[in-house]
Design a protein around this motif. Structure first.
Motif, PDB file in Angstrom:
ATOM      1  N   TRP A 201       0.841  -1.199   0.000  1.00 56.15           N
ATOM      2  CA  TRP A 201       0.000   0.000   0.000  1.00 56.15           C
ATOM      3  C   TRP A 201       0.877   1.250   0.000  1.00 56.15           C
ATOM      4  O   TRP A 201       0.842   2.044   0.956  1.00 56.15           O
ATOM      5  CB  TRP A 201      -0.933  -0.028   1.208  1.00 56.15           C
ATOM      6  CG  TRP A 201      -1.860  -1.200   1.179  1.00 56.15           C
ATOM      7  CD1 TRP A 201      -3.081  -1.277   0.566  1.00 56.15           C
ATOM      8  CD2 TRP A 201      -1.628  -2.479   1.769  1.00 56.15           C
ATOM      9  NE1 TRP A 201      -3.623  -2.526   0.737  1.00 56.15           N
ATOM     10  CE2 TRP A 201      -2.756  -3.299   1.473  1.00 56.15           C
ATOM     11  CE3 TRP A 201      -0.588  -3.034   2.515  1.00 56.15           C
ATOM     12  CZ2 TRP A 201      -2.861  -4.620   1.894  1.00 56.15           C
ATOM     13  CZ3 TRP A 201      -0.686  -4.349   2.923  1.00 56.15           C
ATOM     14  CH2 TRP A 201      -1.819  -5.129   2.610  1.00 56.15           C
TER      15      TRP A 201
ATOM     16  N   VAL B  65      -5.581  -5.460  -2.193  1.00 56.17           N
ATOM     17  CA  VAL B  65      -4.952  -5.156  -3.475  1.00 56.17           C
ATOM     18  C   VAL B  65      -4.581  -6.475  -4.149  1.00 56.17           C
ATOM     19  O   VAL B  65      -4.384  -7.493  -3.482  1.00 56.17           O
ATOM     20  CB  VAL B  65      -3.683  -4.295  -3.315  1.00 56.17           C
ATOM     21  CG1 VAL B  65      -4.015  -2.919  -2.767  1.00 56.17           C
ATOM     22  CG2 VAL B  65      -2.657  -4.994  -2.430  1.00 56.17           C
TER      23      VAL B  65
ATOM     24  N   ARG C 218      -5.068  -5.857   4.087  1.00 58.95           N
ATOM     25  CA  ARG C 218      -4.429  -5.335   5.288  1.00 58.95           C
ATOM     26  C   ARG C 218      -5.314  -5.565   6.501  1.00 58.95           C
ATOM     27  O   ARG C 218      -6.499  -5.226   6.501  1.00 58.95           O
ATOM     28  CB  ARG C 218      -4.125  -3.850   5.098  1.00 58.95           C
ATOM     29  CG  ARG C 218      -3.380  -3.218   6.241  1.00 58.95           C
ATOM     30  CD  ARG C 218      -2.698  -1.916   5.821  1.00 58.95           C
ATOM     31  NE  ARG C 218      -3.515  -1.090   4.942  1.00 58.95           N
ATOM     32  CZ  ARG C 218      -3.046  -0.015   4.327  1.00 58.95           C
ATOM     33  NH1 ARG C 218      -1.789   0.334   4.469  1.00 58.95           N
ATOM     34  NH2 ARG C 218      -3.850   0.714   3.557  1.00 58.95           N
TER      35      ARG C 218
END
Length: 222
Positions: free
Chosen positions: A14, A84, A105
């Motif tokens: 990220w 992601v 996350r």
């Protein structure tokens, strides 16, 4: 095989300033992603439909009607909040099927998930405190099998190599397998090349085990 830094680990999945490949990884459709990759200056309006992470059903139907391969990736589930795509397996099937490897996350680390366009229940229980090394990502791909036995046999990539080696209409297994299965990642620059070279080693071992000799055509990477 050439040397690859298997200990390489991205600092984060990220980043504050994502690279272009990392930004494009949010686009589900493989054809749309390729178009934007090849013509980045054309699409400057963030509202352009071709840049949307997922398409509305009507848009998806129209887009897929232009060519079956345009459906590839369009039926993947949307990325979860905080998730992601860190790797993708692209198949040169009629509808360009895609398999997406995702990291999400968490408060205490990172969770991983593998999804395809058929809601296949892949078992992926991997957790880590920091992003995976290249070796760990490769292990994740190679150790995760399709839950249905008829589609399994060596992980998410090698399974397809095996099927092509067993059923290919020509003896140029390398060319067919390398064209049919592509592995990519916006975070691991060497992942694609690693699997291209790994295919050569795998094929040499397969041919030796199968007592078929060392077919020069099959081993010709050119």
């Amino acid at each position: 095989m050439p040397h690859y830094d298997l200990t390489y680990r991205p600092s984060t999945y990220w980043p504050d300033a994502p690279s272009v490949p990392q930004l494009l990884a949010s686009i589900a459709g493989e054809a749309r992603r390729a178009i934007v990759t090849n013509q980045p200056d054309v699409f400057v309006d963030a509202g352009d439909w071709i840049l949307q992470p997922t398409l509305a059903p009507a848009e998806r139907g129209w887009w897929g009607s232009l060519h079956p391969s345009f459906m590839g990736g369009e039926y993947l589930s949307a990325l979860e909040a905080g998730a992601v795509e860190i790797a993708r397996i692209s198949l040169a099937s009629t509808t360009a099927d895609q398999v997406s490897v995702r990291a999400r996350r968490l408060d205490n680390g990172i969770a991983y998930r593998i999804v395809d366009e058929y809601d296949t229940p892949y078992v992926c229980e991997r957790r880590s405190a920091e992003p995976l090394t290249l070796a760990e990502l490769i292990a994740l791909l190679d150790d995760t099998d399709h839950p249905h036995e008829e589609f399994s046999g060596g992980g998410l990539v090698k399974t397809h190599w095996l099927h092509i080696a067993e059923y290919a209409e020509t003896r140029n297994f390398y060319e067919e397998a390398n064209a049919f299965v592509k592995v990519s990642s916006p975070f691991y620059a060497d992942l694609s090349a690693y699997y291209e070279d790994a295919l050569l080693e795998w094929l040499a071992a397969y041919l030796e085990k199968d007592n078929t000799g060392t077919d020069e055509d099959a081993l010709d990477a050119e």
